[in-house]
Motif scaffolding. Structure first.
Motif, PDB file in Angstrom:
ATOM      1  N   ILE A 179       0.867  -1.177   0.000  1.00 43.27           N
ATOM      2  CA  ILE A 179       0.000   0.000   0.000  1.00 43.27           C
ATOM      3  C   ILE A 179       0.901   1.223   0.000  1.00 43.27           C
ATOM      4  O   ILE A 179       1.811   1.332   0.835  1.00 43.27           O
ATOM      5  CB  ILE A 179      -0.892   0.015   1.263  1.00 43.27           C
ATOM      6  CG1 ILE A 179      -1.863  -1.169   1.211  1.00 43.27           C
ATOM      7  CG2 ILE A 179      -1.656   1.329   1.377  1.00 43.27           C
ATOM      8  CD1 ILE A 179      -2.687  -1.308   2.459  1.00 43.27           C
TER       9      ILE A 179
ATOM     10  N   LYS B 270     -13.312  10.010  -0.812  1.00 46.10           N
ATOM     11  CA  LYS B 270     -13.102   9.497  -2.170  1.00 46.10           C
ATOM     12  C   LYS B 270     -12.738  10.599  -3.149  1.00 46.10           C
ATOM     13  O   LYS B 270     -12.152  10.332  -4.192  1.00 46.10           O
ATOM     14  CB  LYS B 270     -14.354   8.778  -2.662  1.00 46.10           C
ATOM     15  CG  LYS B 270     -14.668   7.532  -1.870  1.00 46.10           C
ATOM     16  CD  LYS B 270     -15.474   6.535  -2.684  1.00 46.10           C
ATOM     17  CE  LYS B 270     -15.466   5.208  -1.971  1.00 46.10           C
ATOM     18  NZ  LYS B 270     -16.598   4.381  -2.276  1.00 46.10           N
TER      19      LYS B 270
ATOM     20  N   CYS C 263      -5.441  12.099  -1.278  1.00 47.16           N
ATOM     21  CA  CYS C 263      -5.091  11.225  -0.164  1.00 47.16           C
ATOM     22  C   CYS C 263      -5.492  11.903   1.141  1.00 47.16           C
ATOM     23  O   CYS C 263      -5.772  13.103   1.165  1.00 47.16           O
ATOM     24  CB  CYS C 263      -3.599  10.905  -0.164  1.00 47.16           C
ATOM     25  SG  CYS C 263      -2.559  12.364  -0.238  1.00 47.16           S
TER      26      CYS C 263
ATOM     27  N   ASN D 283      -4.348   7.075  -0.139  1.00 43.04           N
ATOM     28  CA  ASN D 283      -5.640   7.300  -0.775  1.00 43.04           C
ATOM     29  C   ASN D 283      -6.624   6.213  -0.342  1.00 43.04           C
ATOM     30  O   ASN D 283      -6.262   5.256   0.345  1.00 43.04           O
ATOM     31  CB  ASN D 283      -5.508   7.379  -2.302  1.00 43.04           C
ATOM     32  CG  ASN D 283      -4.931   6.102  -2.877  1.00 43.04           C
ATOM     33  OD1 ASN D 283      -5.035   5.026  -2.297  1.00 43.04           O
ATOM     34  ND2 ASN D 283      -4.296   6.223  -4.036  1.00 43.04           N
ATOM     35  N   THR D 284      -7.881   6.385  -0.762  1.00 41.11           N
ATOM     36  CA  THR D 284      -8.910   5.468  -0.286  1.00 41.11           C
ATOM     37  C   THR D 284      -8.667   4.039  -0.781  1.00 41.11           C
ATOM     38  O   THR D 284      -9.029   3.079  -0.108  1.00 41.11           O
ATOM     39  CB  THR D 284     -10.320   5.922  -0.720  1.00 41.11           C
ATOM     40  OG1 THR D 284     -10.286   6.241  -2.106  1.00 41.11           O
ATOM     41  CG2 THR D 284     -10.752   7.142   0.070  1.00 41.11           C
ATOM     42  N   HIS D 285      -8.025   3.898  -1.938  1.00 44.26           N
ATOM     43  CA  HIS D 285      -7.724   2.518  -2.399  1.00 44.26           C
ATOM     44  C   HIS D 285      -6.849   1.816  -1.391  1.00 44.26           C
ATOM     45  O   HIS D 285      -7.074   0.657  -1.047  1.00 44.26           O
ATOM     46  CB  HIS D 285      -6.973   2.542  -3.739  1.00 44.26           C
ATOM     47  CG  HIS D 285      -7.844   2.959  -4.874  1.00 44.26           C
ATOM     48  ND1 HIS D 285      -9.013   2.303  -5.176  1.00 44.26           N
ATOM     49  CD2 HIS D 285      -7.723   3.967  -5.761  1.00 44.26           C
ATOM     50  CE1 HIS D 285      -9.591   2.894  -6.210  1.00 44.26           C
ATOM     51  NE2 HIS D 285      -8.824   3.914  -6.583  1.00 44.26           N
ATOM     52  N   GLY D 286      -5.830   2.561  -0.936  1.00 43.90           N
ATOM     53  CA  GLY D 286      -4.910   1.984   0.038  1.00 43.90           C
ATOM     54  C   GLY D 286      -5.622   1.658   1.332  1.00 43.90           C
ATOM     55  O   GLY D 286      -5.435   0.584   1.923  1.00 43.90           O
TER      56      GLY D 286
ATOM     57  N   ASP E 106      -8.794   1.071   1.768  1.00 40.54           N
ATOM     58  CA  ASP E 106      -9.696  -0.065   1.567  1.00 40.54           C
ATOM     59  C   ASP E 106      -8.937  -1.378   1.596  1.00 40.54           C
ATOM     60  O   ASP E 106      -9.372  -2.368   2.179  1.00 40.54           O
ATOM     61  CB  ASP E 106     -10.404   0.061   0.212  1.00 40.54           C
ATOM     62  CG  ASP E 106     -11.417   1.185   0.206  1.00 40.54           C
ATOM     63  OD1 ASP E 106     -11.592   1.815   1.261  1.00 40.54           O
ATOM     64  OD2 ASP E 106     -12.011   1.438  -0.841  1.00 40.54           O
ATOM     65  N   LYS E 107      -7.780  -1.371   0.927  1.00 35.16           N
ATOM     66  CA  LYS E 107      -6.968  -2.589   0.861  1.00 35.16           C
ATOM     67  C   LYS E 107      -6.602  -3.034   2.269  1.00 35.16           C
ATOM     68  O   LYS E 107      -6.687  -4.223   2.609  1.00 35.16           O
ATOM     69  CB  LYS E 107      -5.709  -2.293   0.047  1.00 35.16           C
ATOM     70  CG  LYS E 107      -5.051  -3.516  -0.540  1.00 35.16           C
ATOM     71  CD  LYS E 107      -4.012  -3.094  -1.595  1.00 35.16           C
ATOM     72  CE  LYS E 107      -3.302  -4.323  -2.144  1.00 35.16           C
ATOM     73  NZ  LYS E 107      -2.108  -3.942  -2.928  1.00 35.16           N
TER      74      LYS E 107
END
Lengths: 404, 324
Positions: free
Chosen positions: B17, B125, B129, B144-147, B149-150
């Motif tokens: 991440i 979102k 970040c 960021n939100t991807h990180g 969420d992961k």
């Protein structure tokens, strides 16, 4: 009973355990009160024989701010306590709180702060009575609620820094019985119904709980009420630090004591803590802006002092510089009188403010600093008080080191 | 036991991440944090630990300007009007295992926080970040939100983004839209500090699970006694910043004494005072310590004594008699 005196159309001041109000909404006349109650004024002069000086000599440390500044200003038989102490005879302290609300403000802490000083300075034990039964009766709380409030208040009281090895806290609902109750009956037998009506102003409409309550607050003055603490020490004297509105209870107690073979308890009494809005204002639990609460944040304190404290400053800077502040009514100065330890600094502020050189804002700023530190310190101490600690303080247990 | 900052960062790296990290002095509020990372690009976040009347906990993580209305949230969650409060300070340590001022979604990595619900501001979102504390207030990491969420999925937490400012109608026929996110189990801490007689609310406390179709159980708030007037919803992280002694911890006790003393020393040893007192500075300092610290240290020691006595008292009252 000190009822409103309608002679000459004048309203007398009213001071009793359930009501405190000044004449014509002005200031309480403490000299008149001492006269009326029949207690003595504490000698705060610089004479070597003054109470303040004697206390300093006997305890080997500077007297507490409240004593030096006349916050505690009246007494009964304080000399006897000091004389006996000089001879090596100890005493114990007794104070209390009626747990009517969860919200404690600085005024509530005053007697406890002073009592802690007395405990530390004289190295004597202390009993603290939580009159949950009284509040249940007078404020019409449920038994459970008043007991709960008693425990919550106990936490703030403990946070004032009492030494657990010398302090016994008890609630009436828990403790009344046994030797305590026996003393209650002895006291009750000595006070006629007429007498208690005369002292406390009960009427035919008041329920019998109220009428029979006074002995409950009287008997902690007698060491035999606490056999687990003072057995074998029937002659131990008692000193009661309290606010002067509690005097009626102890007038009654002192009257009864010799008749049942006990020492009269001695008293040391304080004046009332002013509301933020001024002497004639009333501190009320429903108005959070009338007092500084122990749960207030630094922001709240700043806000309350800046926006709600009644000041004696003049309306404009020019007028202020010319006439100076009216120290008689200025609340920040009065609060500093309670909480600013440094005598020299207080004198300086009073002088400069009174002469108009110092502005209200500056005085308030200093006060905010001091109160914030006080409240934060209290909150930190309060955070360390666990349910187990309350249980320990309230356990009926011996205190073997209570005079060390 | 409790995850450390280092372990968390290592975990993020393992999961590949991307994040940036910034060290700074301990901060307790978003304003303070802004001083150090406010200009590093990325949005700061405010993080609240909330609790409802049935001892269920929620982390709400939002952009600083997003309005979070506890009353509205309570209705949307179906926990009753006025059912949400800020969780008391001690729960931060006990449930999230983070210090005050350090609530962060990352705290969910700890076992003790397994049943805490996480509500994320959908506003995240729209940001490149966002900044969070990685289990410690002396660092901020942005990702960021991807990180995020992961990470959450890696600890088996479904990331839930919510429009925190929405105020939908909630009533008999329209259950709260967030009711599905109420934790299925409540957590009562071993040392309840709250006013509600928590043991009583626990007695008949069944799993107040919410059925999948969103029908929330109308939780009737017990007529709350005027117990919460002063124990109100204000969180006072700044005031109780120095974590109070809760056990007779000698190291903490000595640390605090040394800290106070050295702070005093540092403030009194200045160029001026050295010039002024020269060799006598030692004496002057000695007196100053006595004057300023005596009452403070005595108070500290009294607290310590009371705590130690209480521990002994508890041991004494719970000790089992010798077996004969």
């Amino acid at each position: 009973m000190e009822n409103k005196d309608e002679k000459n159309g004048e309203q007398e001041q009213v001071v009793n355990p359930w009501e405190v109000s000044a004449k014509d909404g002005g200031k309480i006349d403490y000299d008149k009160l001492i006269d009326k109650f029949g207690c003595q004024k504490l000698d705060q002069s610089s004479s070597e024989l003054s109470h303040v000086k004697r206390v300093e000599r006997l305890t080997g440390r500077p007297a507490h701010v409240f004593l030096r500044r006349g916050v505690f200003f009246a007494h009964r038989d304080f000399d006897d306590i000091l004389n006996a102490y000089e001879r090596g005879e100890k005493f114990y302290l007794y104070t209390g709180r009626g747990p009517s609300s969860e919200a404690l403000h600085l005024g509530h802490l005053v007697p406890f702060m002073f009592t802690k000083y007395l405990q530390d300075a004289f190295k004597v034990p202390l009993v603290i009575q939580l009159t949950d039964d009284e509040k249940c009766m007078w404020k019409n709380l449920s038994v459970e609620e008043s007991q709960r409030l008693a425990r919550e208040n106990a936490k703030d009281i403990i946070a004032c820094g009492f030494d657990i090895s010398k302090t016994f806290i008890f609630s009436d609902f828990d403790y009344v019985g046994g030797a305590f109750y026996k003393n209650m009956v002895k006291v009750a037998k000595c006070v006629t119904y007429n007498k208690v009506v005369g002292i406390f102003g009960f009427t035919g409409e008041d329920h019998i709980g109220k009428v029979s309550f006074p002995p409950v607050q009287a008997v902690p003055s007698f060491p035999t009420s606490f056999p687990h603490l003072f057995s074998g020490k029937d002659n131990l004297r008692c000193l009661i630090p309290c606010a002067i509105d509690q005097d009626p209870y102890f007038r009654m107690t002192r009257d009864v004591a010799p008749r049942i073979g006990y020492h009269k308890p001695a008293l040391i009494e304080s004046s009332f803590f002013p509301a933020l809005q001024g002497e004639s204002g009333k501190m009320s639990a429903s108005d959070p802006n009338s007092a500084i609460y122990v749960t207030d944040s630094a922001k709240d304190i700043k806000n309350k002092i800046n926006k709600h404290a009644f000041t004696g400053g003049q309306e404009s800077i020019e007028k202020h510089r010319k006439y100076g502040a009216n120290l008689e009514v200025d609340i920040p100065i009065k609060y500093l009188n309670f909480f600013l330890e440094d005598d020299a600094e207080l004198e300086h502020i009073k002088k400069e403010y009174g002469a108009g050189h110092m502005l209200t804002g500056e005085v308030k700023k200093r006060l905010i600093e001091i109160l914030t530190e006080l409240v934060e310190r209290h909150q930190r101490a309060r955070a360390s008080v666990t349910e187990e600690m309350v249980d320990a303080f309230m356990a009926v247990r011996p205190l073997p080191n209570m005079f060390d | 036991m409790a995850y450390s900052k280092e372990q968390l960062l290592a975990r993020l790296q393992e999961l590949q991440i991307e994040f940036s990290k910034y060290e700074h002095p301990v901060v307790m509020t978003v304003e303070e944090q802004a001083k150090y990372v406010g200009n590093k690009g990325g949005a700061l976040t405010k993080n609240l630990l909330l609790k409802d009347k049935k001892h269920r906990y929620y982390i709400v993580s939002a952009l600083p300007h997003t309005k979070v209305d506890l009353k509205v949230l309570a209705l949307r969650l179906g926990v009753g009007k006025g059912g949400l409060r800020m969780a008391p300070d001690n729960t931060l340590g006990e449930i999230l295992q983070v210090p005050p001022g350090c609530v962060t979604p990352f705290a969910l990595v700890n076992e003790t926080a397994r049943n805490v619900s996480l509500l994320l501001d959908q506003g995240f979102k729209t940001q490149d970040c966002c900044f969070f504390h990685p289990l410690s207030n002396d660092m901020s990491i942005s990702l960021n939100t991807h990180g995020l969420d992961k990470f959450l999925k890696s600890i088996e937490k479904e990331p839930i983004y919510v429009d925190l400012e929405a105020n939908p109608q909630v009533g008999k026929d329209q259950p709260g839209d967030l009711a599905a996110f109420v934790p299925s189990t409540s957590m009562v801490l071993p040392d309840p500090q709250e006013n509600e007689s928590s043991s009583q609310t626990l007695a008949g406390n069944q799993v107040s699970a919410v059925s999948a179709d969103g029908k929330s159980m109308a939780v009737k708030a017990k007529a709350d006694k005027p117990s919460s007037t002063s124990k109100n919803v204000k969180v006072q992280p700044a005031n109780v910043a120095k974590s109070s002694l809760r056990s007779a911890d000698i190291e903490k006790f000595v640390d605090e004494i040394l800290e106070k003393t050295s702070t005093l020393f540092l403030s009194e040893i200045t160029e001026d005072s050295i010039k002024q007192h020269g060799e006598k500075l030692g004496d002057v300092l000695g007196n100053s310590i006595r004057k300023h610290l005596t009452s403070d240290l005595r108070n500290l020691a009294t607290i310590f004594k009371n705590i130690a006595y209480t521990e002994g008292f508890y041991a004494g009252t719970h000790h089992q008699p010798k077996r004969l």
